[in-house]
Design a protein around this motif. Structure first.
Motif, PDB file in Angstrom:
ATOM      1  N   SER A 239       0.818  -1.205   0.000  1.00 59.20           N
ATOM      2  CA  SER A 239       0.000   0.000   0.000  1.00 59.20           C
ATOM      3  C   SER A 239       0.859   1.265   0.000  1.00 59.20           C
ATOM      4  N   ALA A 240       0.422   2.235  -0.785  1.00 58.83           N
ATOM      5  CA  ALA A 240       1.056   3.556  -0.784  1.00 58.83           C
ATOM      6  C   ALA A 240       0.206   4.567  -0.026  1.00 58.83           C
ATOM      7  N   ASP A 241      -0.871   4.091   0.586  1.00 55.87           N
ATOM      8  CA  ASP A 241      -1.773   4.960   1.343  1.00 55.87           C
ATOM      9  C   ASP A 241      -1.515   4.737   2.828  1.00 55.87           C
ATOM     10  N   ARG A 242      -1.082   5.775   3.516  1.00 58.45           N
ATOM     11  CA  ARG A 242      -0.704   5.642   4.926  1.00 58.45           C
ATOM     12  C   ARG A 242      -1.859   5.249   5.834  1.00 58.45           C
ATOM     13  N   ARG A 243      -3.094   5.425   5.370  1.00 61.62           N
ATOM     14  CA  ARG A 243      -4.231   5.050   6.204  1.00 61.62           C
ATOM     15  C   ARG A 243      -4.291   3.537   6.427  1.00 61.62           C
ATOM     16  N   VAL A 244      -3.813   2.781   5.449  1.00 60.90           N
ATOM     17  CA  VAL A 244      -3.780   1.314   5.560  1.00 60.90           C
ATOM     18  C   VAL A 244      -2.412   0.859   5.055  1.00 60.90           C
ATOM     19  N   PRO A 245      -1.404   0.879   5.905  1.00 64.12           N
ATOM     20  CA  PRO A 245      -0.054   0.515   5.458  1.00 64.12           C
ATOM     21  C   PRO A 245       0.112  -0.999   5.353  1.00 64.12           C
TER      22      PRO A 245
END
Length: 282
Positions: A239-245
């Protein structure tokens, strides 16, 4: 697209049960993750800390739960007394749970050589999923966070193709412990799905599922000396989205209705996201 497999997990982190059809309500599938193992203080225990939980076979009955493990005497668990309760923790969620009888907990503690408790999510227990993702007041049992986990066959094939290209073997869908498996030719279509309908039930795909060490364990023996999908997920699903690493596989879904889902049911796409989830490039 159609539903190819359905699973429930009556005891959190124990073996799953393949079912031909399942009743769905606001909590997810009936009978799914209604029991859980904890330490004496109520902290939940999973295969992450106790891989041998994968060796437990669960046989739900009309009035009792039977637990089986190779080399051990079966445990027949009677319904817990509602007034026999303890506060337990699932990740950061506190839950008032019913506790199994003393003899059951003694036998389970003997099985694993440590002091443990078996607890139940009964009618008095309350817990809700994270409203940021699932919306307000959506109930959930002892699942990690959400009501239903959805995966697709096309995505598993893509993961295994990458593993095979790197000489890492292959894995089965049981490693990811889904509730609903959808037969799909395309890889990763679920990243775009916002809502789907199966058996007349709307399922909102609310959050991708970050994967952990449990995907590296054989789901019948608990062994970690088996093919490991983590390197492949790190290559193609980070993932590149910090909300769901972390590495992602499958999507958590929240049901917006009740009914029955059956193997072979048609899967209809109600709405799609304008963009899929963001992943790191290799």
């Amino acid at each position: 697209m159609r539903v190819s497999d359905l699973f429930v997990y009556p005891l959190k982190s124990a073996r799953g049960i393949a079912i031909p059809a399942g009743s769905v309500n606001a909590f997810g599938f009936s009978g799914d993750r209604r029991a859980m193992i904890t330490d004496p203080e109520g902290q939940f225990i999973t295969q992450r800390e106790l891989p041998d939980l994968a060796r437990i076979e669960v046989q739900p009955g009309a009035t009792a739960l039977r637990l089986l493990m190779e080399g051990k005497a079966d445990i027949l668990v009677p319904p817990p007394l509602p007034e026999n309760r303890m506060d337990v923790i699932v990740w950061k969620s506190p839950v008032s749970a019913a506790v199994a009888d003393r003899e059951t907990n003694r036998q389970l503690s003997d099985w694993f050589g440590r002091d443990i408790r078996l607890v139940f999510f009964d009618d008095r227990a309350e817990r809700v999923a994270n409203p940021t993702w699932a919306g307000e007041d959506t109930p959930v049992t002892f699942a990690d966070g959400y009501q239903i986990l959805v995966t697709t066959t096309g995505s598993l094939k893509a993961l295994n193709d990458d593993m095979l290209d790197h000489g890492e073997g292959s894995v089965g869908m049981e490693r990811f412990r889904p509730n609903i498996v959808i037969d799909a030719d395309e890889a990763w279509p679920e990243d775009r799905w916002e809502a789907i309908e199966i058996g007349g039930i709307r399922l909102d795909l609310v959050k991708p599922c970050a994967r952990c060490i449990m995907t590296t364990q054989d789901q019948k023996t608990g062994s970690r000396e088996v093919a490991n999908p983590m390197p492949a997920m790190g290559r193609i699903r980070m993932s590149a989205d910090r909300r769901v690493p972390g590495p992602l596989f499958g999507w958590n879904a929240t049901p917006r209705g009740a009914g029955t889902i059956t193997i072979g049911d048609t899967v209809s796409i109600i709405s799609e996201r304008s963009e899929g989830w963001a992943f790191k490039r290799r």
